[in-house]
Design an enzyme around this catalytic site. Structure first.
Site, PDB file in Angstrom:
ATOM      1  N   ALA A 283     -11.473  11.189  80.014  1.00  0.00           N
ATOM      2  CA  ALA A 283     -11.831  11.285  81.431  1.00  0.00           C
ATOM      3  C   ALA A 283     -11.698  12.712  81.963  1.00  0.00           C
ATOM      4  CB  ALA A 283     -10.950  10.352  82.259  1.00  0.00           C
ATOM      5  N   ASN A 284     -11.022  13.571  81.206  1.00  0.00           N
ATOM      6  CA  ASN A 284     -10.803  14.936  81.675  1.00  0.00           C
ATOM      7  C   ASN A 284     -12.065  15.784  81.556  1.00  0.00           C
ATOM      8  OD1 ASN A 284      -8.050  14.742  82.382  1.00  0.00           O
ATOM      9  ND2 ASN A 284      -7.457  14.838  80.227  1.00  0.00           N
ATOM     10  N   HIS A 285     -12.257  16.702  82.491  1.00  0.00           N
ATOM     11  CA  HIS A 285     -13.380  17.634  82.496  1.00  0.00           C
ATOM     12  C   HIS A 285     -12.850  19.055  82.356  1.00  0.00           C
ATOM     13  CE1 HIS A 285     -16.371  14.824  84.809  1.00  0.00           C
ATOM     14  NE2 HIS A 285     -15.556  14.137  84.005  1.00  0.00           N
ATOM     15  N   VAL A 286     -13.672  19.911  81.763  1.00  0.00           N
ATOM     16  CA  VAL A 286     -13.320  21.332  81.702  1.00  0.00           C
ATOM     17  C   VAL A 286     -13.325  21.903  83.120  1.00  0.00           C
ATOM     18  CG1 VAL A 286     -13.992  23.588  80.815  1.00  0.00           C
ATOM     19  CG2 VAL A 286     -14.250  21.562  79.381  1.00  0.00           C
TER      20      VAL A 286
ATOM     21  N   THR B 130     -17.519  21.578  87.075  1.00  0.00           N
ATOM     22  CA  THR B 130     -16.765  20.631  86.235  1.00  0.00           C
ATOM     23  C   THR B 130     -17.678  19.541  85.687  1.00  0.00           C
ATOM     24  OG1 THR B 130     -16.231  19.243  88.154  1.00  0.00           O
ATOM     25  CG2 THR B 130     -14.658  20.993  87.569  1.00  0.00           C
TER      26      THR B 130
END
Length: 221
Positions: A81-84, A90
């Protein structure tokens, strides 16, 4: 002595909303201890659907210990679920496919938080969300409608969005003794015999020492 079968899907065949989770999951990156159950009146067999953004290529695991109680509405959000966040945008261009796919970030680019680890004898109230990489200690209680954004110490009660400490369940020395006792690792017959002491008596150092003594006696026999 009749004890629920740890390998049964439904520990109590008369209650179809409660399942032993380890017997219904297929994802090898989810590890569940014996006797941990999920209670869902709608579809208790679909526990895996409540572990979201869990992509195999990331390799992160959801690890839950023994004798945990998990109510309906649970959601474990995993690292996918994490984005850069270092660039201007993002937006996850790569997962939408096409020519954008070649811009897939490397694992070192993503803000990965590691495995999500739940201890033993943890009680989750209804509609709890757990964020990636959180560590929840043995004997903790997570209040209903909570968002678990950080680690939870053993034998504490937390709640809210984001979670805050409500109170420790017991005194520090008692918690330390309970961690040493680790009753969930004992023989199931020993556990069954001692259910009243585990559930109906206020834990004291004296009670815990008595349980340890009985445990050691059982080993000698």
């Amino acid at each position: 002595m009749t004890i629920p079968d740890e390998n049964a899907v439904y520990p109590n065949p008369e209650i179809k909303e409660v399942v032993f989770i380890k017997n219904v999951i297929k994802n090898s990156n989810i590890e569940i201890g014996n006797y941990t159950y999920y209670d869902d009146p709608v579809n208790p067999l679909d526990f895996e659907k409540h572990v979201t953004h869990h992509y195999e290529f990331l390799g992160d695991k959801l690890i839950i210990g023994k004798f945990c109680s998990i109510a309906s509405g649970i959601e474990f959000i995993m690292n996918g679920a994490n984005h850069v966040m270092e660039g201007i945008s993002t937006y996850p261009f790569n997962i939408l496919g096409g020519d954008w796919q070649k811009y897939t970030p490397t694992l070192t680019d993503l803000p990965l938080k590691g495995n999500t680890v739940v201890g033993n004898d943890v009680w989750f109230g209804q509609n709890v969300t757990v964020l990636p990489g959180v560590k929840i200690g043995d004997g903790a209680i997570i209040g209903a409608n909570s968002v678990v954004t950080k680690d939870v110490a053993p034998y504490t009660i937390v709640g809210g969005n984001p979670i805050k400490l409500i109170k420790p369940r017991f005194k520090t020395e008692v918690i330390q003794a309970l961690e040493k006792l680790a009753w969930w690792n004992r023989d199931i017959n020993w556990i069954t015999i001692n259910v009243p002491k585990l559930t109906q008596e206020t834990p004291t150092i004296e009670l815990i020492n008595d349980l340890m003594k009985k445990m050691n006696t059982l080993k000698k026999l």
